[in-house]
Design a protein around this motif. Structure first.
Motif, PDB file in Angstrom:
ATOM      1  N   SER A 191       0.873  -1.177   0.000  1.00 31.41           N
ATOM      2  CA  SER A 191       0.000   0.000   0.000  1.00 31.41           C
ATOM      3  C   SER A 191       0.910   1.227   0.000  1.00 31.41           C
ATOM      4  O   SER A 191       1.896   1.269   0.745  1.00 31.41           O
ATOM      5  N   ASN A 250       0.253   4.120   1.123  1.00 23.54           N
ATOM      6  CA  ASN A 250       0.165   4.785   2.440  1.00 23.54           C
ATOM      7  C   ASN A 250       1.118   4.127   3.432  1.00 23.54           C
ATOM      8  O   ASN A 250       1.893   4.795   4.104  1.00 23.54           O
ATOM      9  N   GLY A 267      -4.163  -2.679  -0.861  1.00 20.23           N
ATOM     10  CA  GLY A 267      -4.614  -1.284  -0.897  1.00 20.23           C
ATOM     11  C   GLY A 267      -5.682  -1.048   0.171  1.00 20.23           C
ATOM     12  O   GLY A 267      -6.569  -1.872   0.365  1.00 20.23           O
ATOM     13  N   ARG A 268      -5.537   0.057   0.881  1.00 22.60           N
ATOM     14  CA  ARG A 268      -6.443   0.316   2.001  1.00 22.60           C
ATOM     15  C   ARG A 268      -7.477   1.385   1.657  1.00 22.60           C
ATOM     16  O   ARG A 268      -7.163   2.400   1.049  1.00 22.60           O
ATOM     17  N   GLY A 269      -8.710   1.126   2.075  1.00 22.99           N
ATOM     18  CA  GLY A 269      -9.774   2.108   1.898  1.00 22.99           C
ATOM     19  C   GLY A 269     -10.176   2.659   3.258  1.00 22.99           C
ATOM     20  O   GLY A 269      -9.554   2.347   4.276  1.00 22.99           O
ATOM     21  N   LEU A 270     -11.220   3.454   3.279  1.00 21.40           N
ATOM     22  CA  LEU A 270     -11.704   4.020   4.539  1.00 21.40           C
ATOM     23  C   LEU A 270     -12.238   2.906   5.434  1.00 21.40           C
ATOM     24  O   LEU A 270     -12.792   1.922   4.945  1.00 21.40           O
ATOM     25  N   ILE A 329      -2.481   5.698  -8.370  1.00 22.38           N
ATOM     26  CA  ILE A 329      -2.530   5.135  -7.022  1.00 22.38           C
ATOM     27  C   ILE A 329      -1.327   5.728  -6.309  1.00 22.38           C
ATOM     28  O   ILE A 329      -0.186   5.369  -6.630  1.00 22.38           O
ATOM     29  N   ASP A 339     -14.917  11.646  -1.134  1.00 18.49           N
ATOM     30  CA  ASP A 339     -15.010  10.935  -2.416  1.00 18.49           C
ATOM     31  C   ASP A 339     -15.255  11.966  -3.509  1.00 18.49           C
ATOM     32  O   ASP A 339     -15.951  12.958  -3.289  1.00 18.49           O
ATOM     33  N   LEU A 374      -7.623   8.399   1.432  1.00 14.96           N
ATOM     34  CA  LEU A 374      -7.431   7.921   2.802  1.00 14.96           C
ATOM     35  C   LEU A 374      -6.326   8.762   3.446  1.00 14.96           C
ATOM     36  O   LEU A 374      -5.155   8.615   3.110  1.00 14.96           O
ATOM     37  N   ILE A 386      -4.294   8.542  -2.302  1.00 14.62           N
ATOM     38  CA  ILE A 386      -5.289   8.893  -3.324  1.00 14.62           C
ATOM     39  C   ILE A 386      -5.375   7.787  -4.369  1.00 14.62           C
ATOM     40  O   ILE A 386      -4.345   7.332  -4.895  1.00 14.62           O
TER      41      ILE A 386
HETATM   42  C1  BTN Z   1     -11.771   5.067   0.134  1.00 12.80           C
HETATM   43  O1  BTN Z   1     -12.138   4.066   0.788  1.00 12.80           O
HETATM   44  O2  BTN Z   1     -12.551   5.675  -0.581  1.00 12.80           O
HETATM   45  C2  BTN Z   1     -10.347   5.538   0.225  1.00 12.80           C
HETATM   46  C3  BTN Z   1      -9.495   4.811  -0.762  1.00 12.80           C
HETATM   47  C4  BTN Z   1      -8.049   5.269  -0.778  1.00 12.80           C
HETATM   48  C5  BTN Z   1      -7.224   4.429  -1.718  1.00 12.80           C
HETATM   49  C6  BTN Z   1      -5.833   4.950  -1.892  1.00 12.80           C
HETATM   50  S1  BTN Z   1      -4.982   4.146  -3.199  1.00 12.80           S
HETATM   51  C7  BTN Z   1      -3.476   4.865  -2.720  1.00 12.80           C
HETATM   52  C8  BTN Z   1      -3.450   4.877  -1.206  1.00 12.80           C
HETATM   53  N1  BTN Z   1      -2.902   3.650  -0.698  1.00 12.80           N
HETATM   54  C9  BTN Z   1      -3.807   2.914  -0.042  1.00 12.80           C
HETATM   55  O3  BTN Z   1      -3.588   1.798   0.465  1.00 12.80           O
HETATM   56  N2  BTN Z   1      -5.001   3.543  -0.033  1.00 12.80           N
HETATM   57  C10 BTN Z   1      -4.909   4.829  -0.694  1.00 12.80           C
END
Ligand code: BTN
Length: 248
Positions: free
Chosen positions: A17, A19, A45-48, A62, A108, A120, A137
């Motif tokens: 990720s 982040n 990859g991490r989301g909210l 990304i 968003d 995030l 982002i």
């Molecule tokens: C959401 O859930 O809407 C937030 C998503 C964020 C994704 C981005 S991709 C680049 C960065 N690295 C991650 O692991 N997450 C953020």
């Protein structure tokens, strides 16, 4: 203050990720403000909240960018989310000038009501100051198929039929983010807050919301200083929500 538009952009092919990578880097070494880590593919990859962020290999922007907003109080940190969202909104508008583009709380970006970008933001606090914010982002650029999410997700390509160079997109977005961040540096907080509200999806419109399994009709009145969403329900009561506490 010096612009961070020329800070390093470290483009990696595949990592867990961006982040996580940037947060680790910040622990280990000095990093210039505005530094970006981008990835062609993220394995985690991490989301909210507990969400994951899925993106087709090599197709999308990304990346994570680090900011050092030590001029802001901790309680003002939602301003960073607002500034970053506005920067991305401006870039998306320049790429898709004919489309309806809004910010859906908290951060968003929607094009014609479909999600094109998620953010995030993760911050670190030292004493009473914000030490750094890593804004991660994910913006859908060249991907054209989102499988079962096709009705709620879109990309620049799907909205315009044009392919974009990912590195150029990332550079342009960094420039747009800096334009907004500069307003915060110059203490123009109200400008960021006003612009964010002006772009907020469903502001002052009646809509159905779901919270804790309960559906209610209400109207978004805005956000408070802490970034919580304010919704007036049909009984006139103003309800306050944190991220992920309300669905609409
Ligand atoms: C959401 O859930 O809407 C937030 C998503 C964020 C994704 C981005 S991709 C680049 C960065 N690295 C991650 O692991 N997450 C953020």
């Amino acid at each position: 203050m010096k612009s961070f538009k020329d800070a390093p952009l470290i483009a990696l092919e595949e990592i867990e990720s961006t982040n996580t990578y940037l947060l680790d880097l910040l622990k280990q070494t000095g990093v210039e403000e505005g530094t970006i880590i981008s990835a062609g593919f993220q394995t985690a990859g991490r989301g909210l909240g507990r969400n994951t962020w899925l993106s087709e290999r090599g197709k999308n922007a990304i990346f994570s960018i680090v900011l050092f907003p030590d001029f802001l109080k901790i309680e003002d940190q939602f301003l960073i989310t607002q500034a970053v969202s506005l920067g991305i909104l401006n870039w998306t508008r320049s790429a898709l000038p004919q489309k309806q583009i809004v910010i859906k709380w908290p951060n968003d970006i929607l094009v014609e009501k479909k999600k094109i970008c998620g953010i995030l933001a993760q911050s670190s606090i030292q004493g009473s100051k914000l030490q750094f914010v890593v804004a991660g982002i994910g913006i859908n650029v060249n991907q054209n198929d989102f499988g079962e999410l096709n009705s709620i997700a879109t990309s620049v390509y799907n909205e315009s039929s044009g392919m974009n160079n990912i590195n150029r997109v990332i550079q342009e977005i960094r420039n747009e983010i800096f334009e907004q961040y500069e307003l915060l540096i110059n203490e123009k907080h109200h400008l960021i807050q006003e612009k964010y509200l002006k772009e907020l999806y469903l502001l002052n419109e009646k809509h159905d919301f779901i919270s804790d399994g309960e559906c209610f009709e209400g109207m978004i009145l805005g956000v408070n200083h802490f970034g919580q969403l304010l919704i007036e329900d049909s009984s006139g009561k103003i309800r306050t929500f944190n991220t992920k506490e309300v669905v609409y």
